[in-house]
Design a protein around this motif. Structure first.
Motif: not given
Ligand SMILES: *Cc1c(COP(=O)(O)O)cnc(C)c1O
Length: 382
Positions: A66-72, A91-97, A137-139, A163-168, A205-207
């Motif tokens: 998932n995207g949270t694991d990817a950051l970790q 100002f982002t989804f909590v996963a980043t912090a 940076p969060v896109h 780069e947290d590219n989960a949204q871009a 889930d996936g990342g």
């Molecule tokens: C969705 C999202 C994540 C986390 O992704 P998951 O796959 O839900 O773990 C991280 N950062 C941002 C900015 C997101 O929007």
């Protein structure tokens, strides 16, 4: 105008409508996987990673859970020590912090820019200390942070970029040289999420993690797999984070349409922008000079004291809306120990009170867009 009845309310996303277009490919791929039973690390996962490498023009794509694991996993690969500082946006989804705190690193925030909602890169240098090791940076909402300025700063101070590219995914940055790069491929590492509602979403889930650095790629391939490159030999501490084959089937079906999906989102945003141009209480999203916008969310700012009433007005008329995000991360309860206070990041705080996101997805049509925008206009003119 007639109200839309509740059982066909206009949703924030329409995954079912999108599925109808790729149904055969998805069902056939799922059937193949059930027959060949390669549920984990199947050929379809490798095919997807290779296709995404090509699409992004990046050397390594490492799929993960998932995207949270990817950051970790990205942070785990950088050899950081407890107490090292990582700069990001509140100002982002909590996963980043969350992943920063989870690894016993220290989240350091810089405020965002009002119109774009993106990290204010001009505030980074002031936040740098001798312990700063990384910037995330969060896109946000589909548009990229000013990467070229950020890269200049980080190079000067020998700081890594994730780069947290989960949204871009699919957005593009234009450098001063005229060269363009896909979002998530400019920093040391890029991460993304395939959560169902993301621009490229699977059905669970996936990342994935991206990098052009061979050594970081080697390390991260081990980390996702229990720190191992040879079965039952564990050279580093890792995790178990995999993209499963059934999800890769869905992503293989969708990736060829990603540009088309993103274009459809942009067209929705352009329609809304035009419709709301005359509403002086409404600020429509601002475009940067350096990035294309793939509109993961279409987010307006409205007067704080009108937002609840607006949501209610829309809801009564069958239009969904959502608040991304109602509380900036520095004011979240779980992060109280860090000692942040109201007023520390005033732009993020004000945005949290004023933002509202409208439905945006790949299955909109003129009737729906007209209905939603007229409903918004009616609210402000009533
Ligand atoms: C969705 C999202 C994540 C986390 O992704 P998951 O796959 O839900 O773990 C991280 N950062 C941002 C900015 C997101 O929007």
């Amino acid at each position: 105008m007639s109200k839309i009845s509740f059982n066909n309310a206009l949703p924030m996303v329409d995954l079912k409508g999108q599925y109808r277009h790729i149904q055969d490919e998805v069902l056939n791929g799922i059937k193949d996987t059930l027959e060949n039973t390669q549920f984990i690390n199947g050929q379809v996962v490798k095919t997807f990673a290779a296709s995404l490498e090509q699409y992004l023009d990046v050397k390594h794509v490492i799929p993960c859970g998932n995207g949270t694991d990817a950051l970790q996993i990205a942070l785990m690969s950088l050899g950081l020590s407890a107490g090292d500082e990582v700069i990001t946006t509140p100002f982002t989804f909590v996963a980043t912090a969350e992943v920063i705190a989870l690894l016993n690193l220290k989240p350091v925030f810089v405020d965002v820019v009002p119109g774009t909602y993106l990290m204010d890169v001009s505030k980074i240098e002031k936040a740098i200390t001798p312990r700063t090791r990384c910037v995330i940076p969060v896109h946000l909402f589909g548009q990229c942070v000013d990467m070229e300025s950020l890269m200049d700063i980080c190079q000067k101070h020998d700081i890594r970029i994730v780069e947290d590219n989960a949204q871009a995914i699919g957005a593009e940055v234009k450098m001063r040289s005229g060269q363009t790069h896909k979002s998530g491929t400019m920093g040391d590492i890029g991460t993304t999420s395939f959560f169902p509602s993301k621009n490229l979403g699977c059905y669970g889930d996936g990342g994935a993690i991206f990098t052009n650095d061979d050594e970081l790629a080697r390390l991260m391939r081990m980390i996702v797999n229990h720190g191992s490159s040879k079965k039952y030999y564990h050279d580093v501490i890792g995790v178990n984070s995999r993209l499963d084959s059934l999800q890769a089937v869905v992503l293989n079906a969708k990736l060829p349409y990603l540009d088309q999906y993103n274009k459809a989102r942009l067209e929705v945003a352009q329609f809304y922008n035009k419709a709301f141009a005359e509403l002086d209480q409404v600020q429509t999203p601002v475009f940067t000079d350096w990035s294309t916008h793939v509109f993961h969310q279409y987010t307006l700012t409205v007067p704080a004291d009108k937002r609840d009433a607006m949501m209610e007005f829309l809801k009564e008329r069958g239009v969904s809306s959502a608040i991304y995000y109602p509380v900036p991360l520095h004011l979240q309860k779980g992060y109280a120990a860090s000692g942040f206070q109201v007023g520390d990041f005033p732009v993020a705080e004000e945005l949290s009170a004023r933002v509202i996101s409208l439905p945006i997805h790949t299955e909109m049509n003129a009737d729906k867009l007209e209905y939603i925008s007229q409903t918004v206009i009616e609210f402000f003119n009533s």
